[in-house]
Design an enzyme around this catalytic site. Structure first.
Site, PDB file in Angstrom:
ATOM      1  N   LYS A  72       0.837  -1.205   0.000  1.00  0.00           N
ATOM      2  CA  LYS A  72       0.000   0.000   0.000  1.00  0.00           C
ATOM      3  C   LYS A  72       0.869   1.252   0.000  1.00  0.00           C
ATOM      4  CE  LYS A  72      -3.716   0.103   2.561  1.00  0.00           C
ATOM      5  NZ  LYS A  72      -4.625   0.219   3.728  1.00  0.00           N
ATOM      6  N   GLU A 129      10.250  -5.961   3.768  1.00  0.00           N
ATOM      7  CA  GLU A 129      10.491  -7.259   3.125  1.00  0.00           C
ATOM      8  C   GLU A 129      10.023  -7.250   1.669  1.00  0.00           C
ATOM      9  OE1 GLU A 129       9.004  -8.155   7.416  1.00  0.00           O
ATOM     10  OE2 GLU A 129       8.629  -6.692   5.824  1.00  0.00           O
ATOM     11  N   GLY A 148      -4.899  -5.001   5.722  1.00  0.00           N
ATOM     12  CA  GLY A 148      -4.152  -5.978   4.935  1.00  0.00           C
ATOM     13  C   GLY A 148      -4.733  -7.371   4.980  1.00  0.00           C
ATOM     14  N   ARG A 149      -5.109  -7.830   6.177  1.00  0.00           N
ATOM     15  CA  ARG A 149      -5.610  -9.203   6.301  1.00  0.00           C
ATOM     16  C   ARG A 149      -7.023  -9.359   5.747  1.00  0.00           C
ATOM     17  NH1 ARG A 149      -4.893  -6.603  10.949  1.00  0.00           N
ATOM     18  NH2 ARG A 149      -6.571  -6.327  12.492  1.00  0.00           N
ATOM     19  N   GLU A 158      -4.308 -11.784  14.367  1.00  0.00           N
ATOM     20  CA  GLU A 158      -3.879 -10.394  14.257  1.00  0.00           C
ATOM     21  C   GLU A 158      -5.008  -9.443  14.644  1.00  0.00           C
ATOM     22  OE1 GLU A 158      -0.694  -8.962  11.314  1.00  0.00           O
ATOM     23  OE2 GLU A 158      -2.567  -8.284  10.388  1.00  0.00           O
ATOM     24  N   HIS A 182      -2.947 -37.857  11.192  1.00  0.00           N
ATOM     25  CA  HIS A 182      -1.668 -38.536  11.409  1.00  0.00           C
ATOM     26  C   HIS A 182      -0.613 -37.577  11.936  1.00  0.00           C
ATOM     27  CE1 HIS A 182      -3.015 -42.265   9.433  1.00  0.00           C
ATOM     28  NE2 HIS A 182      -3.740 -41.438   8.696  1.00  0.00           N
ATOM     29  N   LYS A 197       9.338  -4.670  14.201  1.00  0.00           N
ATOM     30  CA  LYS A 197       9.851  -3.995  13.002  1.00  0.00           C
ATOM     31  C   LYS A 197      10.852  -2.907  13.377  1.00  0.00           C
ATOM     32  CE  LYS A 197       5.708  -4.575  10.127  1.00  0.00           C
ATOM     33  NZ  LYS A 197       4.636  -3.850   9.391  1.00  0.00           N
TER      34      LYS A 197
END
Length: 630
Positions: free
Chosen positions: A251, A257, A311-312, A398, A429, A554
């Site tokens: 954005k 990153e 964002g999410r 979050e 399993h 961060k």
């Protein structure tokens, strides 16, 4: 199916019980900054009669067992709901009809109806960032109106969607070509967090849907999220730069990153195709057109979204729509958006007693807050939903991992749950041992009636998908019913082994059954879980739409970055004066001891030869150079 239970508001508790509740304190002392969040002067939700009645009610429920409750022929009718093909059975929750009434009373006390209305009305319910929360507007139909700050946002949403449709169709048809004139058939989407998890979930869900598969024939979609160079190598492995289109999703165009990965892939494109290739091979999803232009991307190829999209919650914005439209065609994306819109409208208008997102949210509150079960296992019996648990892990944790109320008061209870999961039968399993005989973990089973891929072998009792679904049905019952020692003795087992094979049961679960796995139902499922999280936040009175908890790390990483650069280029260790605690100082120095020093006279790019074929590339056998870059 019988009509849902006719829920009448009941007294929160008998008179005697209510007296006990009023003298009973929550888990921890509450510290308040003033009046209630709604300005009414009422006590916080955790001190309301409805909350305290639920706490008292747990004593009654603790004495019950699902083994007995499930013998009631009417229970499945009372505790199942349906909306447009989605069937939800919560009869295996450790609860009674009284529990449901009390939970609905709590929703009323919390003002849930008004809070949902405020969200859809574009009010600034994310008060710490002074923003509206309107991800639902991203899938609004063209003729709807959704206002925030006096402006209808729907025309802007559809303007971006129209641009995505035009661009994706030009790329898919070959009208838009790369720098060498080749068609762009491979897409790498660079983004992290919600810019990756949501789109990756939807992509995986559609990959083997027959109609979507046909639209994607000959195309590849990959995601680059982790700053680990191995993820770069994985994303670019086997791709040809001349047929690759790169989407940079940020954005602000400053995400550390994402931008390092974007610069890395830009270097790859330039090395393979020349510096002019960037404008033909890179596009952006961003609102910072200045930085997009400085990066070398034509701002005509930047697709925006808005600060009222977290964002999410952004998979139905350009963040997800652009890469998915390039892979599957815009028509399939429209079906996906329609599914999300369908459940949004159900959430907005359905009575709470039959409202699927509301009921899922209330069940989570019942389990985590009142029954003290701090985790949820999301168990899709559908390989297409392999990435769904990871996406909901972010959406939920979050959003709900908060320690203070909307007013900034310390919560007198724990909010949020630890979310994990894996597709069945793989999970059986792996971690089912714990949820059967270890900790009590509420489970959410997700099954599909029609498989995307039909396989039946002659001579087998059932088809492959039937075998999968047999486990779907059996596991929920095994958790609920368990197996008592009496039954084991009747089977003639030695006494020494009986304690090990005894299953206590009474382990709660909800089952969701979808008709199929198509773009529409994927959209429905997304909205169901997004809105369920909103319900939990509204009732707990926390802000489910900010995420300050991710910021501190961060900031500290920025300090480490600066000092590590100094240490590696000035041939020194991290010192006490650098300001790290002794543990971190020792750990960073241990890391640096295993690295080669950067001794290049002039800075230069270093890439493995598998990625960039040039004189400057580093061959796998060139250990010193590889370590220097590593």
């Amino acid at each position: 199916m019988r009509a849902p239970l006719n829920v009448q508001r009941i007294s929160s508790a008998p008179t005697k019980a209510r007296t006990v509740c009023r003298t009973s304190a929550p888990e921890a002392p509450v510290q308040t900054n003033g009046a209630a969040a709604d300005g009414s002067g009422q006590l916080p939700i955790a001190y309301s009669p409805e909350w305290l009645a639920l706490r008292e009610h747990t004593k009654e429920v603790d004495s019950l067992h699902l083994r007995d409750l499930l013998m009631d022929e009417e229970r499945a009718e009372h505790f199942s709901r349906e909306h447009n093909g989605i069937y939800m059975d919560f009869s295996r929750q450790t609860m009674t009809e009284t529990t449901l009434r009390l939970l609905l009373n709590l929703a009323e006390r919390a003002g849930l109806k008004g809070k949902i209305a405020d969200m859809f009305a574009g009010k600034h319910i994310n008060h710490t960032e002074d923003r509206a929360v309107l991800h639902t507007a991203l899938r609004a139909s063209r003729d709807e109106q959704v206002f925030t700050d006096g402006k209808d946002v729907v025309p802007d949403v559809h303007a971006v969607l129209d641009r995505i449709k035009d661009f994706s169709e030009r790329v898919r048809s070959g009208e838009w070509r790369g720098a060498t004139g080749k068609k762009l058939k491979d897409v790498v989407a660079i983004g992290i967090g919600g810019s990756y998890l949501g789109p990756a979930f939807v992509h995986t869900a559609l990959s083997f849907d027959h109609k979507s598969q046909e639209e994607a024939e000959g195309r590849k979609l990959r995601f680059l999220a982790n700053v680990d160079p191995v993820d770069v190598a994985k994303a670019l492995h086997g791709l040809r730069a001349e047929t690759t289109l790169v989407i940079v999703v940020s954005k602000t165009f400053t995400t550390t990153e994402t931008m390092l990965n974007a610069r890395t892939v830009r270097t790859w494109l330039k090395a393979e195709l020349g510096p002019e290739a960037v404008s033909k091979h890179m596009v952006a999803v961003s609102t910072n057109l200045k930085l997009v232009k400085e990066f070398g991307i034509d701002t005509e190829n930047a697709f925006g979204f808005w600060d009222w999209v977290g964002g999410r919650y952004s998979v139905t914005s350009a963040v997800g729509v652009l890469p998915l439209a390039l892979q599957y065609g815009y028509e399939k994306v429209e079906e996906f958006l329609a599914g999300a819109r369908d459940v949004d409208q159900h959430f907005r208008t359905a009575p709470f007693a039959s409202n699927l997102p509301v009921l899922l949210g209330l069940l989570s509150i019942w389990n985590s807050t009142f029954m003290k079960r701090s985790s949820i296992a999301i168990l899709p019996y559908c390989q297409a939903l392999a990435k769904f648990p990871a996406h909901i892990q972010q959406v939920s944790m979050e959003s709900l991992g908060k320690q203070v109320s909307m007013e900034g008061d310390a919560l007198p209870f724990k909010a949020g749950e630890v979310i994990f999961g894996e597709p069945g039968t793989n999970g059986q399993h792996s971690f089912y041992q714990l949820i059967h005989q270890g900790r009590v973990v509420p489970a959410e089973f997700i099954g599909v009636v029609k498989s995307q891929q039909s396989v039946y072998l002659k001579g087998e009792l059932v088809s492959n998908h039937d075998e999968l679904m047999c486990n779907f049905f059996a596991q929920a019952d095994a958790l609920a019913m368990g197996k008592e020692s009496v039954a084991l003795r009747a089977e003639g087992l030695p006494q020494s082994i009986i304690p090990h094979k005894t299953f206590s049961g009474n382990r709660p679960s909800t089952s969701l059954l979808l008709p199929d796995m198509t773009p529409f139902t994927v959209g429905q499922l997304l909205s169901l879980y997004e809105n369920r999280v909103a319900v939990q936040g509204f009732i707990w009175d926390i802000n489910a739409f900010d995420q300050w908890g991710v910021e501190l790390g961060k900031v500290l990483a920025s300090k480490v970055r600066t000092k590590m650069h100094e240490a590696r280029t000035k041939l020194r260790k991290i010192l006490k004066e650098d300001g790290f605690n002794p543990s971190s100082r020792k750990m960073i120095n241990r890391y640096l001891e295993g690295k080669a020093q950067l001794l290049y006279p002039e800075p230069r790019d270093v890439f493995p030869c598998e990625l960039i074929h040039s004189e400057a590339c580093v061959a796998p056998w060139d250990k010193h150079e590889s370590e220097a870059e590593d």
